[in-house]
Design a protein around this motif. Structure first.
Motif, PDB file in Angstrom:
ATOM      1  N   ALA A  60       6.298  -0.437 -11.388  1.00 52.67           N
ATOM      2  CA  ALA A  60       4.895  -0.134 -11.096  1.00 52.67           C
ATOM      3  C   ALA A  60       4.372  -1.216 -10.162  1.00 52.67           C
ATOM      4  O   ALA A  60       4.914  -2.323 -10.118  1.00 52.67           O
ATOM      5  CB  ALA A  60       4.089  -0.098 -12.398  1.00 52.67           C
ATOM      6  N   PRO A  61       3.331  -0.917  -9.383  1.00 54.37           N
ATOM      7  CA  PRO A  61       2.851  -1.869  -8.365  1.00 54.37           C
ATOM      8  C   PRO A  61       2.568  -3.284  -8.858  1.00 54.37           C
ATOM      9  O   PRO A  61       2.792  -4.231  -8.109  1.00 54.37           O
ATOM     10  CB  PRO A  61       1.575  -1.200  -7.848  1.00 54.37           C
ATOM     11  N   GLY A  67       2.084   5.823  -7.161  1.00 58.59           N
ATOM     12  CA  GLY A  67       0.895   6.402  -7.768  1.00 58.59           C
ATOM     13  C   GLY A  67       0.616   5.768  -9.116  1.00 58.59           C
ATOM     14  O   GLY A  67       0.805   4.575  -9.308  1.00 58.59           O
ATOM     15  N   ASN A  68       0.193   6.589 -10.059  1.00 58.73           N
ATOM     16  CA  ASN A  68      -0.119   6.058 -11.383  1.00 58.73           C
ATOM     17  C   ASN A  68       1.094   6.043 -12.303  1.00 58.73           C
ATOM     18  O   ASN A  68       0.996   5.691 -13.467  1.00 58.73           O
ATOM     19  CB  ASN A  68      -1.220   6.901 -12.038  1.00 58.73           C
ATOM     20  N   ARG A  69       2.246   6.468 -11.782  1.00 59.17           N
ATOM     21  CA  ARG A  69       3.415   6.559 -12.639  1.00 59.17           C
ATOM     22  C   ARG A  69       4.036   5.188 -12.880  1.00 59.17           C
ATOM     23  O   ARG A  69       3.785   4.238 -12.135  1.00 59.17           O
ATOM     24  CB  ARG A  69       4.475   7.453 -11.977  1.00 59.17           C
ATOM     25  N   THR A 122       0.835  -1.203   0.000  1.00 56.85           N
ATOM     26  CA  THR A 122       0.000   0.000   0.000  1.00 56.85           C
ATOM     27  C   THR A 122       0.867   1.250   0.000  1.00 56.85           C
ATOM     28  O   THR A 122       0.613   2.200  -0.748  1.00 56.85           O
ATOM     29  CB  THR A 122      -0.926   0.006   1.225  1.00 56.85           C
ATOM     30  N   GLU A 123       1.910   1.232   0.841  1.00 50.96           N
ATOM     31  CA  GLU A 123       2.769   2.411   0.938  1.00 50.96           C
ATOM     32  C   GLU A 123       3.530   2.627  -0.380  1.00 50.96           C
ATOM     33  O   GLU A 123       3.604   3.753  -0.890  1.00 50.96           O
ATOM     34  CB  GLU A 123       3.734   2.244   2.121  1.00 50.96           C
ATOM     35  N   LEU A 124       4.046   1.548  -0.972  1.00 45.15           N
ATOM     36  CA  LEU A 124       4.770   1.695  -2.234  1.00 45.15           C
ATOM     37  C   LEU A 124       3.820   2.154  -3.342  1.00 45.15           C
ATOM     38  O   LEU A 124       4.175   3.008  -4.163  1.00 45.15           O
ATOM     39  CB  LEU A 124       5.433   0.372  -2.615  1.00 45.15           C
ATOM     40  N   THR A 125       2.606   1.593  -3.352  1.00 46.59           N
ATOM     41  CA  THR A 125       1.632   1.996  -4.367  1.00 46.59           C
ATOM     42  C   THR A 125       1.295   3.467  -4.221  1.00 46.59           C
ATOM     43  O   THR A 125       1.161   4.196  -5.206  1.00 46.59           O
ATOM     44  CB  THR A 125       0.344   1.152  -4.221  1.00 46.59           C
ATOM     45  N   ARG A 126       1.177   3.920  -2.968  1.00 39.95           N
ATOM     46  CA  ARG A 126       0.870   5.326  -2.735  1.00 39.95           C
ATOM     47  C   ARG A 126       2.008   6.213  -3.246  1.00 39.95           C
ATOM     48  O   ARG A 126       1.790   7.242  -3.885  1.00 39.95           O
ATOM     49  CB  ARG A 126       0.668   5.563  -1.237  1.00 39.95           C
ATOM     50  N   PRO A 154      -8.416  10.645  -3.952  1.00 46.12           N
ATOM     51  CA  PRO A 154      -7.813   9.437  -4.510  1.00 46.12           C
ATOM     52  C   PRO A 154      -6.865   9.782  -5.655  1.00 46.12           C
ATOM     53  O   PRO A 154      -7.138  10.669  -6.451  1.00 46.12           O
ATOM     54  CB  PRO A 154      -9.014   8.642  -5.027  1.00 46.12           C
ATOM     55  N   GLY A 155      -5.726   9.095  -5.711  1.00 41.15           N
ATOM     56  CA  GLY A 155      -4.802   9.274  -6.822  1.00 41.15           C
ATOM     57  C   GLY A 155      -3.868  10.457  -6.677  1.00 41.15           C
ATOM     58  O   GLY A 155      -2.995  10.661  -7.493  1.00 41.15           O
ATOM     59  N   SER A 156      -4.045  11.246  -5.602  1.00 41.16           N
ATOM     60  CA  SER A 156      -3.202  12.430  -5.460  1.00 41.16           C
ATOM     61  C   SER A 156      -1.870  12.091  -4.813  1.00 41.16           C
ATOM     62  O   SER A 156      -1.016  12.939  -4.655  1.00 41.16           O
ATOM     63  CB  SER A 156      -3.921  13.486  -4.623  1.00 41.16           C
ATOM     64  N   GLY A 157      -1.699  10.829  -4.391  1.00 37.61           N
ATOM     65  CA  GLY A 157      -0.453  10.441  -3.752  1.00 37.61           C
ATOM     66  C   GLY A 157      -0.484  10.666  -2.256  1.00 37.61           C
ATOM     67  O   GLY A 157       0.406  10.262  -1.537  1.00 37.61           O
ATOM     68  N   GLY A 158      -1.542  11.307  -1.763  1.00 34.06           N
ATOM     69  CA  GLY A 158      -1.683  11.502  -0.324  1.00 34.06           C
ATOM     70  C   GLY A 158      -2.402  10.319   0.280  1.00 34.06           C
ATOM     71  O   GLY A 158      -2.527   9.260  -0.323  1.00 34.06           O
ATOM     72  N   LEU A 159      -2.896  10.493   1.502  1.00 35.12           N
ATOM     73  CA  LEU A 159      -3.605   9.411   2.173  1.00 35.12           C
ATOM     74  C   LEU A 159      -5.069   9.430   1.741  1.00 35.12           C
ATOM     75  O   LEU A 159      -5.905  10.046   2.386  1.00 35.12           O
ATOM     76  CB  LEU A 159      -3.504   9.587   3.686  1.00 35.12           C
ATOM     77  N   ASP A 160      -5.381   8.738   0.636  1.00 36.61           N
ATOM     78  CA  ASP A 160      -6.783   8.698   0.254  1.00 36.61           C
ATOM     79  C   ASP A 160      -7.477   7.611   1.078  1.00 36.61           C
ATOM     80  O   ASP A 160      -6.816   6.808   1.737  1.00 36.61           O
ATOM     81  CB  ASP A 160      -6.924   8.465  -1.256  1.00 36.61           C
ATOM     82  N   PRO A 161      -8.815   7.601   1.085  1.00 31.69           N
ATOM     83  CA  PRO A 161      -9.525   6.675   1.985  1.00 31.69           C
ATOM     84  C   PRO A 161      -9.127   5.218   1.784  1.00 31.69           C
ATOM     85  O   PRO A 161      -8.916   4.494   2.759  1.00 31.69           O
ATOM     86  CB  PRO A 161     -10.994   6.888   1.610  1.00 31.69           C
ATOM     87  N   ALA A 162      -9.004   4.771   0.544  1.00 27.10           N
ATOM     88  CA  ALA A 162      -8.682   3.359   0.308  1.00 27.10           C
ATOM     89  C   ALA A 162      -7.299   3.038   0.873  1.00 27.10           C
ATOM     90  O   ALA A 162      -7.106   2.036   1.556  1.00 27.10           O
ATOM     91  CB  ALA A 162      -8.731   3.048  -1.180  1.00 27.10           C
ATOM     92  N   THR A 163      -6.328   3.927   0.605  1.00 27.91           N
ATOM     93  CA  THR A 163      -4.974   3.712   1.113  1.00 27.91           C
ATOM     94  C   THR A 163      -4.970   3.681   2.629  1.00 27.91           C
ATOM     95  O   THR A 163      -4.384   2.792   3.246  1.00 27.91           O
ATOM     96  CB  THR A 163      -4.048   4.844   0.621  1.00 27.91           C
ATOM     97  N   THR A 164      -5.644   4.675   3.238  1.00 30.73           N
ATOM     98  CA  THR A 164      -5.658   4.751   4.689  1.00 30.73           C
ATOM     99  C   THR A 164      -6.232   3.479   5.286  1.00 30.73           C
ATOM    100  O   THR A 164      -5.673   2.918   6.230  1.00 30.73           O
ATOM    101  CB  THR A 164      -6.514   5.948   5.147  1.00 30.73           C
ATOM    102  N   SER A 165      -7.361   3.002   4.711  1.00 28.33           N
ATOM    103  CA  SER A 165      -7.949   1.832   5.349  1.00 28.33           C
ATOM    104  C   SER A 165      -7.073   0.608   5.169  1.00 28.33           C
ATOM    105  O   SER A 165      -6.956  -0.198   6.074  1.00 28.33           O
ATOM    106  CB  SER A 165      -9.375   1.589   4.863  1.00 28.33           C
TER     107      SER A 165
END
Lengths: 296, 382
Positions: free
Chosen positions: A214-215, A113-115, A106-110, B307-318
């Protein structure tokens, strides 16, 4: 004919990359009895570290960072989490690793991102040609590195005190401990080795023909699980053999997909798992595994 | 009688569950449907993983089978999509039966493998089923999936029509309300059955298997048969969960049932406490509700990013929270939430925590839920 040969060589070279990952599964399993579901994310972590550090420190130093980073994460997971399980047994350890996998992935995917991060490998999209057969240079290099790594592993396990100690610990932990082998040390070595193998595999999985880091790379590392199971749970040579078989079968299924259309599109993605289920049914200890490992 | 407070608490919870649809908005009703559907799946998995001690990563595959069988059975045939046009109840029964049957077909593998090895084999099942879903277009609709007919029972539809207007205490009961009650009945039935199964002869045999196969065999338990049975029952539960998920979603696609879903089911039962039916229900509530609630209220939570901004979006956080929760439970909280609540109320079972520890010396009774009173001698002396 040259199409067939290309597919075979492609399969074998990809299979060696899978072998690197599968050997990591086998080493962690024999040294600490853990089914490391987080191995796929460690592969991604290694590749990610290379991708983010190579612009500043150069590719080869970045590979070193990736390898060391993955090894350190492995050792830490073992020391901080696996060894502190409230209730240590293979089942809870496997679920714990699923938890670690969720966190890492999850952290790596965050972060990614989409890159798709370029790996910066100096061999780029080079292709090696000989006799009408073309192979990506990365794959050829991967095969070479894998062979060297496996030779090194053989030397470690057959000729050094540390490696022999690890084998003793795997065969019978309590007895090995009584003979003066430090299980904490053999365990940590196993996790570190698996991290190194994972990072190397990550580099080859994310360089050409793959577009970059990519993830989904973490998921493709799952393909090494059938290879590991096929070879036998506690056997590093088995993991190598399993990787080659799975790589070959996958490449041939994908290469001849038009002829195998009855089986449905994308059959190449599931054929490793099919092979794994059949192997577990017919020969649960795998090709080169010892039977005890399966009885638990 | 120490049973009494527990019964009262159960009754109050039930009344709340019955009354809730009268006050909740659609979002919460929908959430409730998902929670109840996953509860059934989690309870089935805890019988296999927690009670019988066999790891399974194939729960999503069986849920997918249940969901698609239900949709196929209840849909009318179209030119491009096959359907049996059967009554919805028959569809539900078929969903459970076919999922259990596939579990049965797979059980030669399940009964020969133990623990994590079974986990690996079932991992393959998820990918195989996904491949079939994508390729059997005439039945599954392929990648795009197919839509789900509303549930009907003898002319009464669990949608917004037939009857058009139905009200209780001034609140109009629409499709979501009606489905809520359907799901509630099925969830209660499934959980009641699971709790009884766990303390029955079969459940005690499973716990014995988990603790030591050798000891279980020595006590006359047919190891292969009981392992296969655990797998079949758990598959049936997954099938029902899948069919209900299909109803809750209203549309099915192969991407609904990925490996992540299997892992989520495992997360639920680990957080709740392996082997505990109540724990599985609480775990399902937590895992299913968390991302949806975070998404719904992300505007109000300052640290939540888009979502998708690279920050803590809800899906990532959960997902980060699940990962942390799993690790925390396994490292610090022996027995999950069920174990913790038992320790808190001071009614710790004399017979050990609900986990899948192999205890090779003596077979020990399965972990109890809080207040599940049966003496240990009764549990082990069979």
């Amino acid at each position: 004919m040259s199409y067939f040969l290309t597919q075979v060589l492609n399969g074998l070279s990809f299979g060696l990359v899978l072998s690197l990952i599968a050997a990591g599964f086998a080493i962690v399993f024999t040294s600490t009895g853990v089914l490391n579901f987080a191995h796929g994310s460690v592969v991604l972590l290694g590749a990610y570290l290379v991708a983010v550090t190579h612009p500043t420190i150069g590719f080869w130093a970045a590979v070193l960072v990736g390898v060391v980073g993955a090894a350190v994460v492995g050792v830490l997971v073992n020391a901080l989490l696996v060894r502190n399980l409230a209730d240590p047994n293979p089942g809870t350890a496997a679920i714990l690793m699923l938890g670690v996998d969720i966190l890492l992935l999850t952290e790596l995917t965050r972060r990614i991102g989409n890159r798709v991060l370029p790996l910066g490998a100096p061999w780029g999209a080079d292709v090696v040609r000989f006799g009408g057969i073309a192979l990506p240079a990365g794959r050829v290099l991967a095969a070479g590195v894998a062979v060297v790594v496996f030779a090194g592993l053989w030397f470690l396990f057959a000729r050094t005190r540390l490696g022999i100690g690890m084998r003793a610990a795997a065969a019978d932990g309590p007895t090995a401990s009584l003979m003066g082998i430090r299980l904490s040390r053999t365990g940590a070595t196993g996790w570190a080795l698996a991290g190194v193998l994972a990072a190397l595999a990550g580099v080859f999985l994310t360089s050409f023909p793959s577009p970059g880091v990519a993830p989904p790379v973490a998921l493709s590392a799952f393909l090494a699980i059938p290879a590991w199971v096929l070879g036998g749970f506690d056997s590093v040579p088995g993991a190598v053999l399993g990787g080659l078989v799975i790589g070959l079968v996958t490449a041939l299924t994908v290469g001849y997909e038009s002829e195998l259309h009855v089986l449905g599109g994308g059959f190449g993605e599931v054929v490793p798992y099919l092979v794994m289920i059949v192997v577990l049914l017919v020969r649960p200890q795998g090709l080169l595994g010892s039977k005890e490992a399966v009885r638990v | 009688m120490s049973e009494l407070p527990r019964r009262i608490a159960g009754l109050v919870l039930l009344l709340v569950a019955v009354a809730l649809p009268l006050v909740l908005e659609d979002f919460w009703l929908q959430l409730g449907l998902f929670v109840m559907a996953t509860m059934i799946g989690a309870v089935g998995l805890t019988l296999l993983v927690g009670v019988a001690g066999q790891l399974s990563l194939g729960h999503a595959a069986f849920a997918a089978i249940g969901a698609y069988v239900y949709v196929w059975a209840t849909s009318e045939s179209e030119p491009t999509l096959a359907g049996a046009g059967l009554p919805a109840v028959v569809g539900l029964v078929l969903a459970v039966a076919v999922a259990a049957l596939v579990g049965f077909v797979f059980s030669p593998v399940a009964s020969r493998l133990r623990g994590i090895y079974l986990g690996l084999a079932t991992l393959g099942l998820v990918f195989l089923v996904r491949h079939l879903l994508l390729n059997l277009d005439p039945w599954t609709g392929g990648f795009n999936g197919r839509s789900v007919e509303p549930f009907t029972l003898g002319g009464f539809s669990f949608s917004n029509r037939d009857p058009d207007y139905l009200a209780v205490a001034g609140v109009e009961l629409e499709g979501l309300h009606r489905l809520w009650y359907l799901f509630l009945v099925l969830t209660l039935l499934a959980c009641w059955l699971a709790a009884n199964l766990r303390s029955s002869r079969t459940g005690r045999a499973w716990a014995n298997l988990r603790d030591s196969e050798t000891a279980a065999a020595a006590m006359g338990i047919g190891v292969a048969r009981y392992k296969a049975a655990a797998f079949v029952v758990s598959s049936g539960y997954a099938g029902l969960a899948g069919a209900l998920l299909a109803l809750a979603y209203g549309r099915l696609a192969p991407d609904v049932f990925t490996l992540t879903v299997s892992v989520d089911f495992l997360v639920m039962i680990v957080i709740g406490g392996l082997g505990s039916v109540g724990g599985a229900m609480v775990g399902a509530l937590f895992v299913t509700a968390l991302p949806l609630v975070l998404t719904q209220y992300s505007d109000a939570l300052p640290f939540m990013a888009a979502p998708g901004s690279g920050g803590l979006d809800p899906a990532t956080t959960s997902r980060l929270l699940y990962g942390l929760a799993i690790i925390a439970v396994l490292v610090f909280l022996r027995g999950g939430l069920a174990g913790a609540s038992r320790r808190l109320t001071g009614r710790r079972a004399a017979s050990g925590a609900p986990d899948d520890t192999p205890r090779p010396t003596t077979p020990i009774a399965p972990g109890h839920e809080a207040g599940d009173r049966t003496s240990e001698s009764k549990e082990t002396a069979r």
